[in-house]
Write a protein that holds these residues in place. Structure first.
Motif, short mmCIF file in Angstrom:
data_model
loop_
_atom_site.label_atom_id
_atom_site.label_comp_id
_atom_site.label_asym_id
_atom_site.label_seq_id
_atom_site.Cartn_x
_atom_site.Cartn_y
_atom_site.Cartn_z
N ASP A 100 31.02 36.29 50.96
CA ASP A 100 31.03 36.51 52.41
C ASP A 100 32.35 37.08 52.93
N ASN A 147 31.94 40.56 53.81
CA ASN A 147 31.32 40.86 55.10
C ASN A 147 32.35 40.94 56.22
N SER A 172 23.08 36.61 50.67
CA SER A 172 23.30 35.59 51.69
C SER A 172 23.35 34.21 51.06
N VAL A 230 30.05 46.74 50.05
CA VAL A 230 29.80 46.72 51.48
C VAL A 230 30.55 47.83 52.19
N GLN A 232 28.93 42.63 63.63
CA GLN A 232 28.59 41.46 62.82
C GLN A 232 28.95 40.17 63.55
N SER A 237 25.50 36.80 57.40
CA SER A 237 26.55 37.77 57.73
C SER A 237 26.42 39.01 56.87
N THR A 238 25.92 38.84 55.65
CA THR A 238 25.70 39.99 54.77
C THR A 238 24.70 40.96 55.38
N VAL A 283 26.19 42.87 58.36
CA VAL A 283 27.09 43.96 58.00
C VAL A 283 26.30 45.18 57.51
#
Length: 506
Positions: free
Chosen positions: A23, A26, A99, A239, A258, A289-290, A293
């Motif tokens: 995370d 992210n 996630s 990401v 996000q 949060s993934t 993003v």
């Protein structure tokens, strides 16, 4: 908690490491990949604010994963956390940002599957729907913010160097807020199941009272920080630039979008504000949060008319990872529970019994539950929630998830003895002196159902009654539910596990 308890806690720390490794990408992935923030700086800021969020606000995290299933044995908590952590770790090894919440949801469902516990389908649908809504909202927010601010910046004609400096500062500030939110909202998923066995002693430092739970959350945040430093760099690459090339400004917009989505789905204050002004509210459910993003990056790409620059093959890989993550976690959890129970002879769950007595039947009638159809079940004893609900559904048919949960809570057989020697175990920070005095009036009484305990307290004071189920009353009812749960945990008489080879007693 002894050495065995520390071993059980290790799976939570493993999950914390996975949270940091995954995370953190992210939060600072886009900033690092665009070289606006150095990885070392990002890791330090991220680690510090994750710890602050966990210690200051993590104890009160408002995630609703517990409604899916209550893991009620320490060995079961260990396996559930391990299954989620191992799933996330495996995905990270593949370079896929997944996630942690999805993995935890899958692991809890796997625990329900193994223990024959009922999974709240409504909660599953609600959470799963946010897995679709989250990236869509993030994409919408990022597109709007990018278009509006980009036009303003062009008209302002800010010098390129000054704009570059402001972007760097904004990325760090926004990333710090995102890291704080990550610690506050996700640390309960990492070590929350270990709160009852926290191996720490409360102490005061510099005028501050540090509770055992806060220390536990801090340890979890340390594990998360280690994950940030040791492995997050790889996922940040996926990401930040694996989906599409981003400018520094676009990278900042991604982080802002996000953070907005996470705040929207996690803020009780915002929900209360909207409800008090008769505005539609957003359900408070755990979001990824993934996914936020990824949705934000795609949103910017589409609004720029640069859909061709988006690496859709990577998007497909990430989405496939989202789909299989809960399935893998549930499968691993199921077989790991079987292994833990039958090889190491550890109790991975505490069996529940459901019994419709005459008192339960009358309670169902009073609460408007379908008691008439299931009256023939009076006197029958059921050894699991699934067995009980199958018998009920055979006579009632399809019911709402809320009705099913009410039936389960009403018929669950317990033994709650208000032992005078256990009053000192009540948390004085949770209960007022008046509340503790009211509980003491029940000293020496025994209750077979949790609702009997609440009814007895209501006779003493109406403050123990739930208010009508509206969004305005949600905060009050939630606090009351926590208080009643604390009373139940303190005074419930639990049977000791039978010794079998290396089986430990509870």
């Amino acid at each position: 908690m002894g050495f065995t308890g520390l071993i059980f806690l290790s799976s939570g720390l493993f999950l914390g490491w996975s949270l940091g490794a995954n995370d953190a990408a992210n939060i600072f992935g886009t900033a690092v990949s665009t070289r606006m923030v150095r990885f070392k700086t990002a890791a330090i800021v991220c680690s510090i604010f994750i710890a602050l969020g966990a210690v200051i606000s993590g104890v009160g995290a408002a995630y609703t994963l517990g409604s899916l299933g209550a893991v009620n044995a320490i060995a079961g908590s260990f396996v559930t956390a391990f299954a989620a952590a191992f799933t996330v770790y495996s995905m990270i090894k593949c370079g896929l940002p997944v996630s942690v919440s999805q993995a935890v949801v899958g692991a809890i469902i796997g625990w329900n599957w193994f223990t024959d516990s009922v999974t709240d389908v409504q909660s599953v649908v609600k959470i799963a729907s946010t897995w679709v809504a989250c990236p869509l909202l993030a994409g919408t927010f990022s597109a709007v913010i990018y278009l509006v601010l980009n036009r303003l910046l062009r008209s302002a004609k800010i010098h390129l160097l000054r704009r570059d400096y402001c972007t760097r500062v904004a990325m760090i500030v926004t990333g710090a807020f995102g890291a704080y939110s990550l610690g506050a909202n996700n640390m309960a998923n990492v070590v929350g199941v270990f709160v009852p066995v926290a191996p720490f002693v409360e102490f005061d430092f510099a005028g501050l009272h540090i509770s055992a739970v806060q220390q536990l959350f801090f340890v979890g945040s340390v594990a998360t920080a280690i994950g940030v430093f040791t492995y997050s760099h790889r996922v940040m690459g996926t990401v930040g630039k694996g989906l599409m090339p981003l400018s520094p400004f676009a990278a900042w917009v991604v982080v802002v979008a996000q953070s907005m989505v996470l705040f929207l789905f996690a803020s009780e204050g915002l929900e209360y504000f909207l409800a008090s002004h008769n505005l539609p509210t957003v359900p408070l459910v755990p979001v990824s949060s993934t996914q936020a993003v990824v949705g934000a990056v795609i949103g910017i790409g589409l609004c720029k008319g640069a859909a061709k620059t988006i690496k859709w093959s990577v998007v497909v890989r990430i989405v496939c990872g989202w789909i299989i993550t809960p399935v893998i976690a549930a499968t691993i959890c199921f077989f790991a529970l079987f292994f833990m129970q039958n090889v190491f002879y550890q109790r991975v769950y505490t069996p529940k019994t459901y019994f419709i007595s005459e008192r339960v039947y009358n309670k169902m009638v009073a609460d408007g539950l379908p008691a008439n159809q299931i009256g023939v079940l009076k006197g029958e004893r059921y050894k699991s929630g699934v067995e009980f609900m199958n018998a009920v559904r055979a006579r009632v048919g399809k019911m709402s998830s809320a009705t099913e949960q009410n039936l389960l809570n009403t018929a669950e057989l317990l033994k709650i003895y208000i032992d005078p020697e256990k009053f000192e175990n009540l948390d004085p920070q949770m209960f007022s002196e008046e509340q503790i005095s009211q509980i003491k009036q029940l000293s020496g009484l025994t209750f077979s159902y949790r609702w009997e305990l609440q009814d007895a307290l209501i006779k003493i004071s109406p403050e123990w009654a739930y208010r009508p189920a509206t969004v305005i009353n949600k905060r009050y009812n939630k606090a009351l539910a926590v208080e009643l749960s604390q009373i139940e945990n303190v005074f419930t008489v639990r049977k000791k596990a039978k010794k079998r080879n290396l089986l430990y007693e509870d």
